[in-house]
Each structure stands twice: as structure tokens, then as C-alpha cells.
Design a protein around this motif. Structure first.
Motif, short mmCIF file in Angstrom:
data_model
loop_
_atom_site.label_atom_id
_atom_site.label_comp_id
_atom_site.label_asym_id
_atom_site.label_seq_id
_atom_site.Cartn_x
_atom_site.Cartn_y
_atom_site.Cartn_z
N PRO A 167 28.54 30.50 -9.23
CA PRO A 167 29.65 29.56 -9.06
C PRO A 167 29.31 28.11 -9.43
N PHE A 168 28.02 27.80 -9.50
CA PHE A 168 27.62 26.42 -9.77
C PHE A 168 27.31 26.16 -11.24
N ILE A 169 27.54 27.18 -12.08
CA ILE A 169 27.26 27.06 -13.51
C ILE A 169 28.56 26.74 -14.24
N PRO A 170 28.55 25.81 -15.20
CA PRO A 170 29.77 25.49 -15.94
C PRO A 170 30.42 26.72 -16.56
N GLN A 171 31.72 26.77 -16.53
CA GLN A 171 32.46 27.94 -17.00
C GLN A 171 32.21 28.24 -18.47
N ARG A 172 31.96 27.19 -19.28
CA ARG A 172 31.78 27.38 -20.72
C ARG A 172 30.49 28.13 -21.07
N VAL A 173 29.53 28.14 -20.14
CA VAL A 173 28.23 28.76 -20.39
C VAL A 173 28.37 30.28 -20.39
N LYS A 174 27.78 30.93 -21.39
CA LYS A 174 27.81 32.40 -21.46
C LYS A 174 26.82 32.98 -20.46
N LYS A 175 27.24 34.09 -19.83
CA LYS A 175 26.46 34.65 -18.73
C LYS A 175 26.23 36.16 -18.94
N VAL A 176 24.97 36.55 -18.82
CA VAL A 176 24.57 37.96 -18.90
C VAL A 176 23.86 38.30 -17.60
N CYS A 177 24.02 39.52 -17.13
CA CYS A 177 23.31 39.95 -15.91
C CYS A 177 22.70 41.32 -16.13
N THR A 178 21.39 41.42 -15.92
CA THR A 178 20.72 42.72 -15.97
C THR A 178 20.60 43.29 -14.56
N ILE A 179 21.07 44.52 -14.40
CA ILE A 179 20.99 45.24 -13.13
C ILE A 179 19.78 46.17 -13.20
N HIS A 180 18.79 45.92 -12.35
CA HIS A 180 17.54 46.68 -12.38
C HIS A 180 17.49 47.79 -11.35
N GLY A 181 18.36 47.72 -10.34
CA GLY A 181 18.28 48.73 -9.29
C GLY A 181 19.57 48.80 -8.49
N PHE A 182 19.58 49.69 -7.54
CA PHE A 182 20.73 49.88 -6.67
C PHE A 182 20.68 48.87 -5.53
N LEU A 183 21.83 48.51 -5.04
CA LEU A 183 21.91 47.54 -3.95
C LEU A 183 21.26 48.13 -2.70
N ASP A 184 20.40 47.34 -2.07
CA ASP A 184 19.76 47.74 -0.82
C ASP A 184 20.80 47.61 0.30
N GLU A 185 21.33 48.75 0.71
CA GLU A 185 22.41 48.74 1.70
C GLU A 185 21.95 48.13 3.02
N GLY A 186 20.66 48.22 3.32
CA GLY A 186 20.16 47.63 4.55
C GLY A 186 20.28 46.12 4.56
N ARG A 187 20.12 45.50 3.40
CA ARG A 187 20.18 44.04 3.30
C ARG A 187 21.58 43.54 3.00
N TRP A 188 22.42 44.39 2.39
CA TRP A 188 23.75 43.95 1.94
C TRP A 188 24.85 44.70 2.68
N ARG A 189 24.60 45.07 3.93
CA ARG A 189 25.59 45.86 4.67
C ARG A 189 26.84 45.04 5.01
N ASN A 190 26.73 43.71 4.99
CA ASN A 190 27.86 42.85 5.28
C ASN A 190 28.93 43.01 4.19
N SER A 191 30.14 43.39 4.59
CA SER A 191 31.21 43.65 3.62
C SER A 191 31.62 42.38 2.87
N PHE A 192 31.45 41.21 3.52
CA PHE A 192 31.77 39.95 2.86
C PHE A 192 30.87 39.73 1.65
N LEU A 193 29.57 40.03 1.81
CA LEU A 193 28.62 39.84 0.72
C LEU A 193 28.94 40.77 -0.46
#
Length: 343
Positions: free
Chosen positions: A74-100
Motif C-alpha cells: 500500500p505504500f508503493i506508488p501506483q505507477r510502479v509495476k509489481k510482481v510477487c513470487t509465492i514460494h509456499g503455502f500460507l502458515d495457517e498457524g500464523r495467519w489464522r486471523n480472518s482479517f489478515l
């Protein structure tokens, strides 16, 4: 063109992956920087300021690696191109919060393109985060096979079984130790585990004779060279760089069917595949290999499996291929052809 890699602090496969990309991009006259994200408030603010400064300085592609890294989007200017590499599955223990999780769904919408290191992960982010198929490219992790001599004359009086990775529950090393405990009285074998982590003490309590813990090694290939067989018993796995590294040494492998692992090998050719978490099945795989049982034609199974693993890795999982396909993603989001084909 500047490529800014954004990652969380770690010593794992993501860091190795980025270093290989940086090395290849430098040869092609790309500039690169790495910003490590720390979620502690003061350091997080410093990360954001550093990233915003870089993004305003020149033409940039920001390449996120992992789920934590994308939190600065959210803090990066909108004009900047963005790529994301997904290396693994979400750790449900750490991301159990539905908001996150909901936050990630919204952030994913702002990414121009995703790279997944296996088809299993591609299917995962399509289902969990509603990412359109058109925005995903599968690029497997690459390992180096150039100028790598395969050790000769290891001898097989004692069979060295190896494993390598972070010692956490999801890697399934407790199951491997249980399976090894089942077979070691019948065979002259040793189990060598490279890596460190929070489960180390628990795993040592499970281990009986002939199990050796070597701790974290910055260059595990030096130790893998003496393995006759490599086992990856993961319960969850995005791709499995250690498996590819072992295969680059023509070592046969036994892997679970977790995540992207079955995409790396052909059962009965490069190694064997067993159902994740199934200790009996893993035990049977070990017995099958160690007792010289056959698959198909006559011959010693331990000698037959993996004899073409190095060529398989060179053709399908090289760093050169990973680099070329990654640059093609950059070109795609920029809408222009910026590089010569990697030789």
C-alpha cells in the motif's frame, strides 16, 4: 531498469533464490537491490521510507517474495509495476486471523503478476485468493548444475540416507526418524539431517542409533555429496530446492506427495513418492530401495534410481531457465522486450 526485491528476513530458500536472480540479472546489466521487511514498528517505517525513496528515484519493478513482504504494497506508488513470487503455502498457524487473510486478498488485487514455484501453489492462490489464471506464471526453482563434479566411488558398505531443511513440524522429519528407526536394525545405514530449527531437540529425543544432526550449513551440497539416498518427508512444501540439489548430484530421492514435490520427479525413475505423513509407506519405500528390490527391469534399485537425475534437473530446473522465464514476466508487465535470450 532497477529490480527491487522485497523479502522478509530469513536464511532459507527465498534468500538463495533472490541471490541467484541477482547474479543472473547483473550479467544482463540490470540493477538490483534487496529490502528486507521487519514488522517491528520502527524498522517497518524505515523499510517503507527506503522503498518509497527507491521507487521515486528511477524506473523500477518491485518484486515481492512471500506473504509478509507484500504487506508494504500500500505504500508503493501506483505507477510502479509489481510482481510477487509465492514460494509456499500460507502458515495457517500464523495467519489464522480472518482479517489478515482478507487483507492479503485485497493486496493481491494490486499485484500486476504472480510467479508460483509449482503448479500446486498456482492452484492454491487461485482458490484461496481468487487470483486470475492469466496473472500467474509457474516458474520452478532453479539450481546450478554447471561445473559440478559428481562424486565417484562413494562405496555402499554403509548407506548414507540424507535430509536437508529447516527443522519444523511441517517438514515431517519426525516421520522420517520413525521410519528410519523401523529399518536401521536390518540394514547398515546412517541417517544424516542437515538443518536447524525449533524442533531440533524433539527430533533428537525421537532418534535412536545412527542418526546424526549436522545443524545449519551455508553450503549443504558439500555434505550431500556423500549421500546415497535423499529423503524429503514434508507435510507441506512449495517446491523443494533441497530435492533438486540432491538430484543435481545424481542422488535418488524419496519424496512425499506434499505440494509441488511430485512435480519434480517421475516415480520409479528419479526416485519414489509416498503419501505425506504415512510412516508405513515411507518405511516400505526405504526397505524397497535398501533391499535391492526392482521396478521393471532387473537390477539394483539403489543403483538404477537417479542415474539421470542430473540431466533431468539441467533440462527442467536450471537457474538459467528460472532467470529467463522471470525476465519474460518483467517484459510482460512492462509491455516491451528488454532482454536478449539467456544463453
Amino acid at each position: 531498469m532497477l529490480i527491487v526485491f522485497v523479502k522478509s528476513t530469513s536464511l532459507g530458500g527465498i534468500s538463495t533464490h533472490i541471490k541467484e536472480l541477482q547474479r543472473g540479472l547483473k550479467k544482463l546489466n540490470y540493477q538490483t537491490e534487496v529490502i528486507e521487511i521487519n514488522l517491528k514498528p520502527l524498522k517497518f517505517i524505515k523499510n517503507i521510507l527506503a522503498l518509497r525513496y527507491v521507487c521515486h528515484r528511477e524506473e523500477v519493478i518491485v518484486h515481492f517474495h512471500g506473504y509478509k513482504a507484500i504487506l508494504v504494497l500500500p505504500f508503493i506508488p501506483q505507477r510502479v509495476k509489481k510482481v510477487c513470487t509465492i514460494h509456499g503455502f500460507l502458515d495457517e498457524g500464523r495467519w489464522r486471523n480472518s482479517f489478515l487473510k482478507g487483507l492479503l486478498v485485497e493486496l493481491f488485487k494490486k499485484v500486476d503478476h504472480f510467479i508460483c514455484v509449482s503448479h500446486s501453489l498456482k492452484n492454491y492462490i487461485q482458490g484461496q485468493f481468487k487470483v486470475p489464471q492469466s496473472k500467474i506464471t509457474v516458474i520452478y526453482n532453479g539450481v546450478s548444475v554447471d561445473n559440478k563434479e559428481i562424486p565417484k566411488n562413494k562405496g555402499k558398505k554403509i548407506i548414507n540416507i540424507g535430509a536437508c531443511g529447516r527443522l519444523v513440524k511441517l517438514k515431517g522429519y519426525d516421520g522420517l526418524i520413525h521410519a528410519f528407526n523401523n529399518i536401521y536394525p536390518k540394514f547398515d545405514v546412517r541417517l544424516h539431517i542437515i538443518g536447524s530449527g525449533p524442533e531440533e531437540e524433539n527430533l533428537k529425543k525421537l532418534a535412536r542409533d545412527k542418526v546424526y544432526f549436522h545443524g545449519y550449513k551455508p553450503n549443504p551440497l558439500e555434505y550431500m555429496e556423500m549421500f546415497h539416498l535423499f529423503v524429503q518427508p514434508s507435510l507441506v512444501e512449495g517446491c523443494g530446492v533441497s530435492v533438486l540439489e540432491a538430484m543435481s548430484l545424481n542422488i535418488p530421492v524419496i519424496v512425499s506427495d506434499a505440494g509441488g514435490l511430485p512435480e519434480l520427479i517421475e516415480h520409479g525413475v528419479h526416485g519414489l513418492i509416498f503419501p505425506k505423513g504415512d510412516i508405513k509407506a515411507l518405511t516400505n519405500c526405504l526397505i524397497m530401495v535398501l533391499s535391492n528390490k526392482e521396478i521393471g527391469n532387473k537390477g539394483n534399485l539403489l543403483d538404477k534410481l537417479g542415474i539421470n537425475n542430473r540431466a533431468w534437473v539441467a533440462e527442467n530446473f536450471s537457474i538459467c531457465k528460472m532467470l529467463e522465464l522471470t525476465i519474460s514476466v518483467y517484459n510482460k508487465i512492462l509491455g516491451e522486450f528488454l532482454y536478449e535470450k539467456v544463453v
